[in-house]
Design a protein around this motif. Sequence first.
Motif, mmCIF file in Angstrom:
data_model
loop_
_atom_site.group_PDB
_atom_site.id
_atom_site.type_symbol
_atom_site.label_atom_id
_atom_site.label_comp_id
_atom_site.label_asym_id
_atom_site.label_seq_id
_atom_site.Cartn_x
_atom_site.Cartn_y
_atom_site.Cartn_z
ATOM 1 N N MET A 65 38.118 53.176 30.099
ATOM 2 C CA MET A 65 38.365 51.754 30.418
ATOM 3 C C MET A 65 38.791 51.791 31.298
ATOM 4 S SD MET A 65 40.588 48.583 28.237
ATOM 5 C CE MET A 65 39.796 48.814 26.585
ATOM 6 N N LEU A 66 38.500 50.919 32.447
ATOM 7 C CA LEU A 66 38.909 50.365 33.931
ATOM 8 C C LEU A 66 40.066 49.479 33.683
ATOM 9 C CD1 LEU A 66 38.337 51.645 36.460
ATOM 10 C CD2 LEU A 66 37.314 49.947 37.276
ATOM 11 N N ALA A 67 41.048 49.604 34.104
ATOM 12 C CA ALA A 67 42.255 49.018 34.392
ATOM 13 C C ALA A 67 43.029 48.879 35.591
ATOM 14 C CB ALA A 67 43.404 49.267 33.545
ATOM 15 N N PHE A 68 43.953 47.634 35.887
ATOM 16 C CA PHE A 68 44.552 48.116 37.430
ATOM 17 C C PHE A 68 46.267 48.185 36.807
ATOM 18 C CE2 PHE A 68 41.802 44.375 38.292
ATOM 19 C CZ PHE A 68 41.283 44.777 38.828
ATOM 20 N N ALA A 69 46.997 49.076 37.490
ATOM 21 C CA ALA A 69 48.358 49.371 37.247
ATOM 22 C C ALA A 69 49.140 48.823 38.053
ATOM 23 C CB ALA A 69 48.481 50.818 37.309
ATOM 24 N N VAL A 70 49.832 48.281 37.471
ATOM 25 C CA VAL A 70 51.091 47.026 38.650
ATOM 26 C C VAL A 70 51.954 47.295 38.584
ATOM 27 C CG1 VAL A 70 52.036 44.762 38.902
ATOM 28 C CG2 VAL A 70 49.595 45.036 37.936
ATOM 29 N N VAL B 173 46.652 46.540 33.539
ATOM 30 C CA VAL B 173 45.690 45.639 32.888
ATOM 31 C C VAL B 173 44.413 46.017 32.893
ATOM 32 C CG1 VAL B 173 45.361 42.573 33.566
ATOM 33 C CG2 VAL B 173 47.190 43.985 33.822
ATOM 34 N N PRO B 174 43.308 45.890 31.734
ATOM 35 C CA PRO B 174 42.201 45.948 32.154
ATOM 36 C C PRO B 174 41.648 44.940 33.156
ATOM 37 C CG PRO B 174 42.954 45.084 29.717
ATOM 38 C CD PRO B 174 43.967 45.167 30.693
ATOM 39 N N VAL B 175 40.680 45.675 34.187
ATOM 40 C CA VAL B 175 39.603 45.229 34.539
ATOM 41 C C VAL B 175 38.691 44.273 33.672
ATOM 42 C CG1 VAL B 175 37.503 46.039 36.454
ATOM 43 C CG2 VAL B 175 39.805 47.164 36.276
ATOM 44 N N GLY C 271 30.584 45.013 40.925
ATOM 45 C CA GLY C 271 31.001 45.734 41.992
ATOM 46 C C GLY C 271 32.205 46.626 41.819
ATOM 47 N N LEU C 272 32.882 46.668 41.439
ATOM 48 C CA LEU C 272 34.263 47.016 42.257
ATOM 49 C C LEU C 272 34.451 48.474 41.346
ATOM 50 C CD1 LEU C 272 37.123 46.126 42.246
ATOM 51 C CD2 LEU C 272 37.938 46.664 39.427
ATOM 52 N N GLN C 273 33.811 49.109 40.882
ATOM 53 C CA GLN C 273 34.069 50.520 40.879
ATOM 54 C C GLN C 273 33.519 50.810 42.074
ATOM 55 O OE1 GLN C 273 32.334 50.705 36.669
ATOM 56 N NE2 GLN C 273 33.767 51.934 36.294
ATOM 57 N N ASP C 274 32.490 50.423 42.734
ATOM 58 C CA ASP C 274 32.203 50.727 44.130
ATOM 59 C C ASP C 274 32.956 51.245 45.249
ATOM 60 O OD1 ASP C 274 29.243 51.401 42.683
ATOM 61 O OD2 ASP C 274 28.396 49.558 43.634
ATOM 62 N N ARG C 275 33.452 50.412 45.081
ATOM 63 C CA ARG C 275 34.553 49.582 46.120
ATOM 64 C C ARG C 275 35.845 51.175 45.905
ATOM 65 N NH1 ARG C 275 37.466 47.060 49.803
ATOM 66 N NH2 ARG C 275 40.057 47.046 49.234
ATOM 67 N N ILE C 276 36.079 50.793 44.607
ATOM 68 C CA ILE C 276 36.926 52.475 44.283
ATOM 69 C C ILE C 276 36.561 53.120 44.363
ATOM 70 C CG2 ILE C 276 38.333 53.553 42.153
ATOM 71 C CD1 ILE C 276 38.167 50.996 41.207
ATOM 72 N N LEU D 41 44.111 44.011 25.009
ATOM 73 C CA LEU D 41 44.187 43.129 26.753
ATOM 74 C C LEU D 41 42.982 42.911 27.282
ATOM 75 C CD1 LEU D 41 47.240 44.845 27.259
ATOM 76 C CD2 LEU D 41 47.406 42.510 26.258
ATOM 77 N N ARG D 42 41.964 44.134 27.189
ATOM 78 C CA ARG D 42 40.346 42.875 27.438
ATOM 79 C C ARG D 42 39.278 42.306 26.620
ATOM 80 N NH1 ARG D 42 36.819 48.230 26.064
ATOM 81 N NH2 ARG D 42 37.055 46.774 23.960
ATOM 82 N N ASP D 43 40.075 42.756 25.354
ATOM 83 C CA ASP D 43 38.844 41.653 24.204
ATOM 84 C C ASP D 43 39.323 39.823 25.130
ATOM 85 O OD1 ASP D 43 37.457 44.293 23.756
ATOM 86 O OD2 ASP D 43 38.626 43.910 21.496
#
Length: 158
Positions: free
Chosen positions: A1-6, A19-21, A29-34, A141-143
């Motif tokens: 699961m992709l998540a933001f690390a703050v 925080v899950p994406v 396309g966030l994964q493409d940007r990453i 959190l994702r759900d």
Amino acid sequence: MLAFAVEEKTKNKQSRRLVPVHRTLLAVGLQDRIALLRKNGADRLFPDWFRDGQAMMQRAEGKKRAVNQPYSQFIPRWFNRTYLPKLGIHDQNKVFHSLRHTLKTALKLAGVPKSVRDEIAGQDDRSAGAGYEHETSLTVLRDALDKVEFDLPAQGNK
């Protein structure tokens, strides 16, 4: 699961979190940007913001001033003064922190418990019982986030 690390320099302990994406960001396309950022050697989602925050701290050190939270200072200013007007938004009640208010309200309307809303937003529950609770799983959190729908402009309107 992709998540933001703050992380980095945050206001308090609760501000540091995963925080899950949201699925909408994955769909646009966030994964493409990453992948592109990583290919170019970046290790932050917003490398310009990180660079500018580091520069702000260095300038402050040279003037013998402490800047503990550079990102919380210049990102909202940039958003309010530059980005919102670029979008044609001139309402003084619509500011950077409106994003948090909107998300927390949407989560509440979706029936997400307050403790989960607070954890997603990085806010502290100071009630006596909160000390007995510990981290919520990323799946929960994702759900919770997935209960909220986001209407984004079409890709051609960036």
